[in-house]
Design an enzyme around this catalytic site. Structure first.
Site, PDB file in Angstrom:
ATOM      1  N   LEU A  30     100.936 -37.097 -39.350  1.00 29.54           N
ATOM      2  CA  LEU A  30     102.308 -37.617 -39.435  1.00 29.54           C
ATOM      3  C   LEU A  30     103.333 -36.526 -39.712  1.00 29.54           C
ATOM      4  O   LEU A  30     104.434 -36.813 -40.172  1.00 29.54           O
ATOM      5  CB  LEU A  30     102.413 -38.757 -40.470  1.00 29.54           C
TER       6      LEU A  30
ATOM      7  N   TYR B 244     104.617 -20.693 -27.885  1.00 25.13           N
ATOM      8  CA  TYR B 244     104.051 -22.025 -27.674  1.00 25.13           C
ATOM      9  C   TYR B 244     103.076 -21.999 -26.488  1.00 25.13           C
ATOM     10  O   TYR B 244     101.919 -22.433 -26.597  1.00 25.13           O
ATOM     11  CB  TYR B 244     105.183 -23.040 -27.438  1.00 25.13           C
TER      12      TYR B 244
ATOM     13  N   ASN C  91     107.558 -32.001 -17.646  1.00 25.21           N
ATOM     14  CA  ASN C  91     108.462 -32.490 -18.718  1.00 25.21           C
ATOM     15  C   ASN C  91     108.314 -33.991 -18.935  1.00 25.21           C
ATOM     16  O   ASN C  91     108.771 -34.783 -18.090  1.00 25.21           O
ATOM     17  CB  ASN C  91     109.913 -32.172 -18.361  1.00 25.21           C
TER      18      ASN C  91
ATOM     19  N   HIS D  19     114.853 -32.366 -26.261  1.00 25.50           N
ATOM     20  CA  HIS D  19     114.672 -32.726 -24.853  1.00 25.50           C
ATOM     21  C   HIS D  19     115.966 -33.265 -24.241  1.00 25.50           C
ATOM     22  O   HIS D  19     116.748 -33.942 -24.904  1.00 25.50           O
ATOM     23  CB  HIS D  19     113.519 -33.726 -24.718  1.00 25.50           C
TER      24      HIS D  19
ATOM     25  N   ARG E 107     120.127 -19.929 -21.939  1.00 20.01           N
ATOM     26  CA  ARG E 107     119.158 -19.641 -23.018  1.00 20.01           C
ATOM     27  C   ARG E 107     118.199 -18.600 -22.472  1.00 20.01           C
ATOM     28  O   ARG E 107     117.815 -18.676 -21.292  1.00 20.01           O
ATOM     29  CB  ARG E 107     118.382 -20.902 -23.395  1.00 20.01           C
TER      30      ARG E 107
ATOM     31  N   GLY F 175     115.027 -16.768 -21.311  1.00 20.98           N
ATOM     32  CA  GLY F 175     113.685 -17.182 -20.888  1.00 20.98           C
ATOM     33  C   GLY F 175     113.628 -18.489 -20.120  1.00 20.98           C
ATOM     34  O   GLY F 175     112.546 -18.982 -19.865  1.00 20.98           O
TER      35      GLY F 175
HETATM   36  N1  LIG Z   1     106.669 -33.659 -24.584  1.00 18.76           N
HETATM   37  C1  LIG Z   1     106.456 -32.881 -23.523  1.00 18.76           C
HETATM   38  O1  LIG Z   1     107.296 -32.789 -22.602  1.00 18.76           O
HETATM   39  C2  LIG Z   1     105.170 -32.095 -23.408  1.00 18.76           C
HETATM   40  C3  LIG Z   1     104.980 -31.297 -22.265  1.00 18.76           C
HETATM   41  C4  LIG Z   1     103.792 -30.583 -22.146  1.00 18.76           C
HETATM   42  C5  LIG Z   1     102.795 -30.685 -23.105  1.00 18.76           C
HETATM   43  N2  LIG Z   1     103.008 -31.458 -24.210  1.00 18.76           N
HETATM   44  C6  LIG Z   1     101.928 -31.551 -25.211  1.00 18.76           C
HETATM   45  O2  LIG Z   1     101.625 -32.921 -25.391  1.00 18.76           O
HETATM   46  C7  LIG Z   1     101.208 -33.169 -26.726  1.00 18.76           C
HETATM   47  C8  LIG Z   1     102.023 -34.290 -27.329  1.00 18.76           C
HETATM   48  O3  LIG Z   1     103.401 -33.962 -27.261  1.00 18.76           O
HETATM   49  P1  LIG Z   1     104.517 -34.951 -27.839  1.00 18.76           P
HETATM   50  O4  LIG Z   1     105.773 -34.655 -27.104  1.00 18.76           O
HETATM   51  O5  LIG Z   1     103.983 -36.336 -27.867  1.00 18.76           O
HETATM   52  O6  LIG Z   1     104.662 -34.367 -29.321  1.00 18.76           O
HETATM   53  P2  LIG Z   1     104.853 -35.153 -30.695  1.00 18.76           P
HETATM   54  O7  LIG Z   1     105.344 -34.126 -31.675  1.00 18.76           O
HETATM   55  O8  LIG Z   1     105.679 -36.370 -30.495  1.00 18.76           O
HETATM   56  O9  LIG Z   1     103.375 -35.587 -31.072  1.00 18.76           O
HETATM   57  C9  LIG Z   1     102.440 -34.708 -31.614  1.00 18.76           C
HETATM   58  C10 LIG Z   1     101.709 -35.446 -32.736  1.00 18.76           C
HETATM   59  O10 LIG Z   1     100.705 -34.584 -33.270  1.00 18.76           O
HETATM   60  C11 LIG Z   1     100.715 -34.691 -34.698  1.00 18.76           C
HETATM   61  N3  LIG Z   1     100.178 -33.447 -35.232  1.00 18.76           N
HETATM   62  C12 LIG Z   1     100.673 -32.185 -35.087  1.00 18.76           C
HETATM   63  N4  LIG Z   1      99.879 -31.305 -35.712  1.00 18.76           N
HETATM   64  C13 LIG Z   1      98.846 -32.000 -36.266  1.00 18.76           C
HETATM   65  C14 LIG Z   1      97.701 -31.653 -37.021  1.00 18.76           C
HETATM   66  N5  LIG Z   1      97.451 -30.388 -37.373  1.00 18.76           N
HETATM   67  N6  LIG Z   1      96.858 -32.634 -37.413  1.00 18.76           N
HETATM   68  C15 LIG Z   1      97.085 -33.921 -37.072  1.00 18.76           C
HETATM   69  N7  LIG Z   1      98.154 -34.319 -36.359  1.00 18.76           N
HETATM   70  C16 LIG Z   1      99.031 -33.364 -35.956  1.00 18.76           C
HETATM   71  C17 LIG Z   1     102.179 -34.932 -35.057  1.00 18.76           C
HETATM   72  O11 LIG Z   1     102.333 -35.551 -36.302  1.00 18.76           O
HETATM   73  C18 LIG Z   1     102.622 -35.837 -33.887  1.00 18.76           C
HETATM   74  O12 LIG Z   1     102.437 -37.197 -34.190  1.00 18.76           O
HETATM   75  C19 LIG Z   1     101.328 -31.826 -27.449  1.00 18.76           C
HETATM   76  O13 LIG Z   1     100.059 -31.217 -27.444  1.00 18.76           O
HETATM   77  C20 LIG Z   1     102.296 -31.046 -26.576  1.00 18.76           C
HETATM   78  O14 LIG Z   1     102.093 -29.662 -26.706  1.00 18.76           O
HETATM   79  C21 LIG Z   1     104.173 -32.170 -24.369  1.00 18.76           C
END
Ligand SMILES: NC(=O)c1ccc[n+]([C@@H]2O[C@H](COP(=O)([O-])OP(=O)(O)OC[C@H]3O[C@@H](n4cnc5c(N)ncnc54)[C@H](O)[C@@H]3O)[C@@H](O)[C@H]2O)c1
Length: 332
Positions: free
Chosen positions: A33, A144, A173, A192, A284, A286
């Protein structure tokens, strides 16, 4: 199947958990969380299926994998803010690489062999050619992306050593919200484009800043591939059918079409009926001009295709969520 979703309280994880339930699977969520929302879990698998713990707690992971007889892990838990990763790289490496390695170790101890993970377009960096195929060189340009590349390399090692079956989905995205209007994007800070633009329509921001209008694109603003979060969720279900022991398979999950910042803004104006003022800002560092996916491997091998193919359809679902819940999950 009995499935553990790490990061299931987050944006993509909550939609994925719901899609899994709708497909008849038994689902548990592990999330610390740190960035997610209990309410999102309440609205999907229910709080009795939530373990509040960190990926770093390997013993706890082994316990839940064993106790619930988990057959497949879907691993989304990570930090994913590019700017933050540049400022705090150690925190990102510890969470995204160390956390994934802890999970791999726990799966090995609990003898769980199937894994689907979130990777990202950021592993490709700034390719000179479009569209991006899975065979492009991995050359991240920020911390990242580097952490996700390290995760992929750790998985390749684990797959060959432990006979693990892995699918890594490289999302483009993520955008939009659940069409029911009860799950959506709620990040703090929000970085975003679509949520930020809609926050202007809701009176929460004065204007949208467009970071650069002199890119080599038709209207001068950056072009990205926006894929609906429910389509992303569906890709995980398709991926379950192709898992093969001892291998990591990579798939781009994007629509295959690019949309510019100006086109997103126009769609948000049209859908919200609000003029949404914008101001031009500087580039920005990069930010590549154009990024979009070649998704043909996912289409042919996963039998996946995006249902949301226009930016307006995507924005409509986001607008429903943001206007019904202007303070995200805190709106109640
Ligand atoms: N949102 C995007 O556009 C996007 C694009 C490419 C990849 N991703 C990848 O998709 C995944 C989800 O992204 P999202 O946008 O839903 O992010 P988000 O931040 O909404 O969800 C990530 C969740 O992981 C939990 N979390 C983080 N570190 C943790 C840990 N050490 N232990 C337990 N829980 C942990 C957070 O509390 C959160 O609920 C990520 O791996 C992100 O890198 C997202």
């Amino acid at each position: 199947m009995r499935i553990l979703v790490t990061g299931g309280a987050g944006y993509i994880g909550s939609h994925t958990a719901r899609a899994l339930l709708e497909n008849g699977h038994k689902v548990w969520v592990l999330d610390n969380l740190s960035r997610g929302h209990k309410e999102a879990v309440q609205r999907t698998v229910g709080l009795d299926r939530l373990t509040i713990a960190s990926l770093h707690d390997t013993d706890r992971l082994v316990q839940i994998l064993t106790l619930q007889e988990i057959e497949l892990v879907i691993h989304l838990a990570a930090f994913s803010l590019v700017g933050e990763s540049q400022k705090q790289p150690e925190m990102y490496f510890r969470n995204n690489v160390g956390g994934s390695q802890s999970l791999i170790s726990a799966m090995h101890q609990a003898n769980v062999k199937k894994l689907i993970v979130s990777s990202t377009t950021a592993v490709y960096g700034t390719p000179s050619q479009m569209p991006i195929t899975e065979s492009f060189e991995r050359a991240p340009v920020n911390q990242y992306g580097q952490t996700k590349l390290e995760m992929e390399l750790s998985l390749e090692h684990a797959a060959s050593q432990n006979d693990l079956a892995v699918v890594a989905l490289r999302y483009f995205n993520a955008a939009g919200a659940h069409p029911n209007g009860d799950l959506g994007e709620d990040h703090d800070p929000e970085t975003h484009l679509i949520p930020i633009t809609l926050q202007v329509a809701l009176g929460q921001r004065e204007h949208l800043t467009i970071f650069g209008n002199d890119y080599a694109t038709p209207d001068g603003t950056c072009v990205r591939d926006y894929v609906h979060v429910c389509d992303l969720a569906a890709a995980h279900i398709c991926a379950m059918d192709v898992l093969r022991n001892g291998t990591v398979q990579y798939f781009n999950i994007g629509t295959g079409a690019g949309t510019s910042v100006s086109e997103v803004l126009d769609a948000c104006r049209k859908v919200s009926g609000h003029p949404i003022p914008s101001v031009d800002g500087i580039r920005r560092s990069g930010d590549p001009d154009i990024l979009y996916a070649d998704n043909s491997k996912a289409v042919s091998e996963l039998n996946w295709s995006p249902k949301y193919t226009s930016i307006e359809q995507i924005v409509e679902t986001a607008w429903r969520w943001h206007s019904d819940s202007p303070n995200g999950y805190r709106s109640g």
